[in-house]
Design an enzyme around this catalytic site. Structure first.
Site, mmCIF file in Angstrom:
data_model
loop_
_atom_site.group_PDB
_atom_site.id
_atom_site.type_symbol
_atom_site.label_atom_id
_atom_site.label_comp_id
_atom_site.label_asym_id
_atom_site.label_seq_id
_atom_site.Cartn_x
_atom_site.Cartn_y
_atom_site.Cartn_z
ATOM 1 N N ILE A 28 0.847 -1.203 0.000
ATOM 2 C CA ILE A 28 0.000 0.000 0.000
ATOM 3 C C ILE A 28 0.881 1.252 0.000
ATOM 4 C CG2 ILE A 28 -1.944 1.174 1.121
ATOM 5 C CD1 ILE A 28 -2.570 -1.536 2.481
ATOM 6 N N ASN A 76 12.695 -0.788 6.126
ATOM 7 C CA ASN A 76 13.849 -1.666 6.402
ATOM 8 C C ASN A 76 13.838 -2.890 5.489
ATOM 9 O OD1 ASN A 76 11.835 -3.193 7.458
ATOM 10 N ND2 ASN A 76 12.626 -3.265 9.550
ATOM 11 N N ASP A 119 14.818 0.990 10.546
ATOM 12 C CA ASP A 119 13.654 0.607 11.309
ATOM 13 C C ASP A 119 12.989 1.850 11.893
ATOM 14 O OD1 ASP A 119 11.932 -0.521 13.168
ATOM 15 O OD2 ASP A 119 13.309 -2.186 13.532
ATOM 16 N N PHE A 135 2.684 3.143 7.692
ATOM 17 C CA PHE A 135 2.305 1.807 7.212
ATOM 18 C C PHE A 135 3.127 0.694 7.858
ATOM 19 C CE2 PHE A 135 1.332 4.368 3.345
ATOM 20 C CZ PHE A 135 0.018 3.993 3.142
ATOM 21 N N LYS A 191 2.272 -7.970 9.381
ATOM 22 C CA LYS A 191 0.838 -8.098 9.077
ATOM 23 C C LYS A 191 0.340 -9.522 8.835
ATOM 24 C CE LYS A 191 1.450 -7.442 4.142
ATOM 25 N NZ LYS A 191 1.058 -6.794 2.908
ATOM 26 N N SER A 210 -7.177 -1.230 10.386
ATOM 27 C CA SER A 210 -7.796 -2.320 9.631
ATOM 28 C C SER A 210 -9.200 -2.590 10.137
ATOM 29 C CB SER A 210 -6.936 -3.560 9.829
ATOM 30 O OG SER A 210 -7.622 -4.713 9.426
ATOM 31 N N TYR A 269 -1.994 -9.905 15.751
ATOM 32 C CA TYR A 269 -1.891 -8.861 14.729
ATOM 33 C C TYR A 269 -3.049 -7.865 14.872
ATOM 34 C CZ TYR A 269 -3.119 -6.547 10.415
ATOM 35 O OH TYR A 269 -3.520 -5.597 9.511
ATOM 36 N N LYS A 325 -3.346 -3.623 16.036
ATOM 37 C CA LYS A 325 -4.036 -2.510 15.366
ATOM 38 C C LYS A 325 -4.951 -1.787 16.357
ATOM 39 C CE LYS A 325 -2.080 -2.783 11.412
ATOM 40 N NZ LYS A 325 -1.123 -1.731 11.031
ATOM 41 N N ASN A 363 -3.574 -14.368 1.763
ATOM 42 C CA ASN A 363 -4.776 -13.661 1.318
ATOM 43 C C ASN A 363 -5.334 -14.243 0.024
ATOM 44 O OD1 ASN A 363 -3.014 -11.105 2.694
ATOM 45 N ND2 ASN A 363 -5.094 -11.479 3.388
ATOM 46 N N LEU A 364 -6.624 -14.016 -0.150
ATOM 47 C CA LEU A 364 -7.340 -14.657 -1.254
ATOM 48 C C LEU A 364 -6.784 -14.288 -2.638
ATOM 49 C CD1 LEU A 364 -9.748 -16.339 -2.268
ATOM 50 C CD2 LEU A 364 -11.120 -14.247 -2.183
HETATM 51 N N1 UDP Z 1 -9.955 -17.368 1.393
HETATM 52 C C1 UDP Z 1 -10.100 -18.608 0.787
HETATM 53 N N2 UDP Z 1 -8.970 -19.273 0.388
HETATM 54 C C2 UDP Z 1 -7.711 -18.774 0.569
HETATM 55 C C3 UDP Z 1 -7.576 -17.487 1.180
HETATM 56 C C4 UDP Z 1 -8.711 -16.837 1.597
HETATM 57 O O1 UDP Z 1 -11.211 -19.091 0.609
HETATM 58 O O2 UDP Z 1 -6.735 -19.430 0.192
HETATM 59 C C5 UDP Z 1 -11.148 -16.636 1.831
HETATM 60 C C6 UDP Z 1 -11.217 -16.375 3.331
HETATM 61 O O3 UDP Z 1 -11.841 -17.463 3.980
HETATM 62 C C7 UDP Z 1 -12.043 -15.105 3.388
HETATM 63 C C8 UDP Z 1 -11.686 -14.364 2.097
HETATM 64 O O4 UDP Z 1 -11.114 -15.358 1.235
HETATM 65 O O5 UDP Z 1 -13.407 -15.413 3.347
HETATM 66 C C9 UDP Z 1 -10.672 -13.253 2.306
HETATM 67 O O6 UDP Z 1 -9.577 -13.785 3.028
HETATM 68 P P1 UDP Z 1 -8.249 -12.946 3.278
HETATM 69 O O7 UDP Z 1 -7.353 -13.792 4.112
HETATM 70 O O8 UDP Z 1 -7.732 -12.469 1.967
HETATM 71 O O9 UDP Z 1 -8.748 -11.663 4.064
HETATM 72 P P2 UDP Z 1 -9.391 -11.513 5.548
HETATM 73 O O10 UDP Z 1 -10.015 -12.814 5.929
HETATM 74 O O11 UDP Z 1 -8.268 -11.142 6.424
HETATM 75 O O12 UDP Z 1 -10.396 -10.436 5.399
#
Ligand code: UDP
Length: 340
Positions: free
Chosen positions: A14, A34, A60, A83, A87, A127, A152, A156, A202-203
């Site tokens: 970001i 860093n 840092d 930022f 995370k 967040s 984590y 926040k 993350n998804l």
């Molecule tokens: N998700 C999924 N498969 C993955 C990663 C995430 O189905 O391999 C789903 C997760 O269960 C959630 C959505 O995608 O419903 C977003 O997940 P992410 O970890 O990206 O964000 P957060 O849950 O922290 O909002």
């Protein structure tokens, strides 16, 4: 002379997009990073996109001597966007002290340095995780916070409280804590984007790496939730929109007359999309088939969350411009360029 804004973690996902948007808006970003979870080459990419040299301090931001050096380098420094933080939600449960030490200390040191140097504007990277599993949707800034699901998330919540307490104590600081929903996408140029280390949590990075053949298949974490298609719902926001929200927050704080000010502001699109919708949209906009299967639920997952964006519209005069399809097109464009 352009106003300078310190961007801690400015080489990160970001942060890098925010530096580009700051320059576009007439500011001069000064990066502190860093490179613990970012790559030095991103700084040259920012320079390429910004069309100017960017000041970089490698180190840092929990280091008071470094903060003193940066803040003492120019009297044009008018604010900071903070930022820099660890995370990874999962890792934070395994190594909680690493998260508390880094995320809390950097915020504390930064606050002290700002107050000492009479730099008043601070935008904090918070967040929607601070809301946990919300009872009412969309989520407003007044939605009661739930106990965080991870160390984590707790950092926040705690950093928000630390900043707020310091301001309440009389410190001459004006701060906005931006509570982001789910940032996705990448710069349209494909020059900067998210660089997850190891297996993505993350998804969207998991989706793009699967489409690129780096992962076998995506596992959808549960499709038996109480949602229209059974998968979880999130508010996915394009990282360029999010970056512009930071610029809008700096502009907003500049215009605040009080010397002592604190606000929390949601930053999302206001729309909720399910995991299945993300997959379908990704396939459609990029004209490909994604390999995926339905798996078990992920412990601790929030079922449904999306932002009420009234406050960001009103205070920041900002709203998201890009939709889910555009963000997923840009995520894939970035991933494709990375592969080469
Ligand atoms: N998700 C999924 N498969 C993955 C990663 C995430 O189905 O391999 C789903 C997760 O269960 C959630 C959505 O995608 O419903 C977003 O997940 P992410 O970890 O990206 O964000 P957060 O849950 O922290 O909002």
């Amino acid at each position: 002379m352009a106003e300078k804004i310190i961007v801690t973690g400015g080489a990160g996902y970001i942060g890098s997009h925010t530096c580009v948007e700051l320059v576009k808006a007439g500011y001069d970003p000064v990066i502190i990073d860093n490179f613990s979870n970012s790559e030095p080459y991103i700084v040259s990419r920012i320079e390429e996109l910004a069309g100017q040299k960017i000041s970089l301090y490698e180190g840092d931001c929990a280091d008071p001597a470094l903060l003193r050096e940066v803040l003492g380098s120019s009297d044009q420094i008018k604010g900071v966007i903070h930022f820099a933080a660890f995370k990874a939600v999962g890792e934070s449960s395994q190594l909680p002290l690493k998260y508390y030490r880094n995320n809390l200390l950097s915020t504390i040191e930064l606050l002290e340095a700002l107050a000492e140097n009479k730099v008043s504007n601070m935008v904090f990277s918070s967040s929607c995780t601070v809301y946990g599993q919300p009872d009412i949707l969309p989520v407003t800034e007044e939605t009661p916070q739930k106990p965080a699901e991870s160390p984590y998330g707790r950092t926040k919540q705690m950093c928000e409280d630390i900043i707020h307490d310091f301001i309440k104590s009389g410190a001459e600081i004006k701060a906005a804590a931006l509570r982001y929903f789910n940032p996705i996408g990448a710069h349209q140029s494909g020059l900067i984007g998210e660089l997850p280390r190891g297996i993505p949590n993350n998804l969207v990075p998991y989706i793009t790496q699967t489409a690129a053949g780096l992962r076998d298949k995506l596992t959808v974490f549960g499709n038996d939730y109480d949602t229209p298609d059974g998968t979880c719902i999130r508010d996915y926001i394009h990282v360029v929109d999010l970056a512009r929200a930071h610029v809008a927050a700096i502009n907003f704080l500049n215009g605040v007359g009080e010397t002592n000010f604190y606000e929390t502001i949601n930053v999302g699109t206001g729309n909720g999309n399910s995991v299945q919708e993300v997959i379908d949209t990704f396939e459609k906009v990029n004209d490909l088939n994604l390999s995926y299967e339905i798996g078990p639920r992920r412990p601790g997952d929030v079922i449904k969350t999306y932002a009420d964006v009234t406050k960001s519209r009103k205070l920041l005069n900002w709203q998201a411009e890009y939709d889910l399809a555009e963000a997923l097109r840009d995520s894939w464009n970035w991933q494709k360029k990375l592969k080469k």
